[in-house]
Design a protein around this motif. Structure first.
Motif, PDB file in Angstrom:
ATOM      1  N   ARG A  58      11.869  22.317 -53.641  1.00  0.00           N
ATOM      2  CA  ARG A  58      11.427  23.715 -53.717  1.00  0.00           C
ATOM      3  C   ARG A  58      11.802  24.385 -52.406  1.00  0.00           C
ATOM      4  NH1 ARG A  58       8.419  25.353 -57.799  1.00  0.00           N
ATOM      5  NH2 ARG A  58       7.501  23.826 -59.186  1.00  0.00           N
ATOM      6  N   ASP A  59      13.086  24.610 -52.243  1.00  0.00           N
ATOM      7  CA  ASP A  59      13.612  25.180 -51.006  1.00  0.00           C
ATOM      8  C   ASP A  59      14.210  26.542 -51.323  1.00  0.00           C
ATOM      9  OD1 ASP A  59      14.997  25.716 -48.606  1.00  0.00           O
ATOM     10  OD2 ASP A  59      15.251  23.581 -48.231  1.00  0.00           O
ATOM     11  N   SER A  60      13.786  27.553 -50.580  1.00  0.00           N
ATOM     12  CA  SER A  60      14.262  28.908 -50.849  1.00  0.00           C
ATOM     13  C   SER A  60      15.746  29.077 -50.522  1.00  0.00           C
ATOM     14  CB  SER A  60      13.437  29.914 -50.045  1.00  0.00           C
ATOM     15  OG  SER A  60      13.572  29.660 -48.664  1.00  0.00           O
ATOM     16  N   ARG A  61      16.326  28.122 -49.812  1.00  0.00           N
ATOM     17  CA  ARG A  61      17.751  28.212 -49.463  1.00  0.00           C
ATOM     18  C   ARG A  61      18.654  27.778 -50.612  1.00  0.00           C
ATOM     19  NH1 ARG A  61      17.401  24.650 -44.110  1.00  0.00           N
ATOM     20  NH2 ARG A  61      16.263  23.417 -45.636  1.00  0.00           N
ATOM     21  N   ILE A  62      18.084  27.193 -51.670  1.00  0.00           N
ATOM     22  CA  ILE A  62      18.878  26.767 -52.823  1.00  0.00           C
ATOM     23  C   ILE A  62      18.791  27.849 -53.895  1.00  0.00           C
ATOM     24  CG2 ILE A  62      19.185  25.004 -54.590  1.00  0.00           C
ATOM     25  CD1 ILE A  62      17.931  23.001 -52.651  1.00  0.00           C
ATOM     26  N   LEU A  68      23.406  25.683 -51.967  1.00  0.00           N
ATOM     27  CA  LEU A  68      22.568  25.666 -50.771  1.00  0.00           C
ATOM     28  C   LEU A  68      23.182  26.601 -49.740  1.00  0.00           C
ATOM     29  CD1 LEU A  68      20.275  24.370 -49.039  1.00  0.00           C
ATOM     30  CD2 LEU A  68      21.951  22.679 -48.353  1.00  0.00           C
ATOM     31  N   VAL A  69      22.399  27.542 -49.227  1.00  0.00           N
ATOM     32  CA  VAL A  69      22.882  28.519 -48.247  1.00  0.00           C
ATOM     33  C   VAL A  69      22.110  28.315 -46.952  1.00  0.00           C
ATOM     34  CG1 VAL A  69      23.184  30.964 -47.735  1.00  0.00           C
ATOM     35  CG2 VAL A  69      23.403  30.162 -50.090  1.00  0.00           C
ATOM     36  N   ILE A  70      22.851  28.029 -45.880  1.00  0.00           N
ATOM     37  CA  ILE A  70      22.245  27.857 -44.562  1.00  0.00           C
ATOM     38  C   ILE A  70      22.875  28.856 -43.616  1.00  0.00           C
ATOM     39  CG2 ILE A  70      21.986  26.297 -42.584  1.00  0.00           C
ATOM     40  CD1 ILE A  70      21.938  23.973 -44.550  1.00  0.00           C
TER      41      ILE A  70
END
Length: 136
Positions: A58-62, A68-70
């Motif tokens: 549950r990662d908001s970057r995905i 996946l955005v970093i």
């Protein structure tokens, strides 16, 4: 294959330089030193179980598409931010590389059951003494 060290292929990572946000004066306004890293998880060469665990985070970057955005903009140089973004990606992949251990249900020991019952009895006696004091 060693599950502790899953290497990410460079051709699967999309890096782009952008201008950093926030304070920094003229350097921030002129130089594109921040790095925007995009990693397409479903299209990657990672093992299927690792992909599934990554996508389940549950990662908001995905994103909804599994990308996946970093964004790395802590450092002043593009190279440092690029290294930082790649290290953060590697750390995220390493965190899901090993499958979680399955909990084996255990039963309380006989001694722990006896301790629990003794504590309950002691608490019951304590409350009974309080009741007696109120009735008098």
């Amino acid at each position: 294959m060693n599950m502790d060290a899953l290497l990410i292929k460079e051709d699967e990572v999309d890096l782009s330089a952008i201008r950093a946000q926030g304070a920094g004066g003229q350097n921030v306004n002129k130089v594109s030193s921040a790095i925007h890293l995009r990693y397409d998880i479903p299209a990657s060469s990672l093992p299927e179980d690792v992909k599934a665990r990554l996508l389940a985070l549950r990662d908001s970057r995905i994103t909804q598409d599994g990308v996946l955005v970093i964004k790395a903009q802590q450092h002043r140089t593009q190279e440092s931010n690029k290294f930082d973004a790649l290290m953060r990606l590697q750390a995220l992949v390493d965190s899901v590389a090993r499958p979680p251990t399955v909990r084996k249900p255990t039963r309380p020991t006989r001694a722990s059951r006896q301790r629990r019952l003794a504590d309950k009895q002691q608490q019951s006696q304590r409350k009974a003494q309080r009741r007696g004091a109120l009735d008098a």
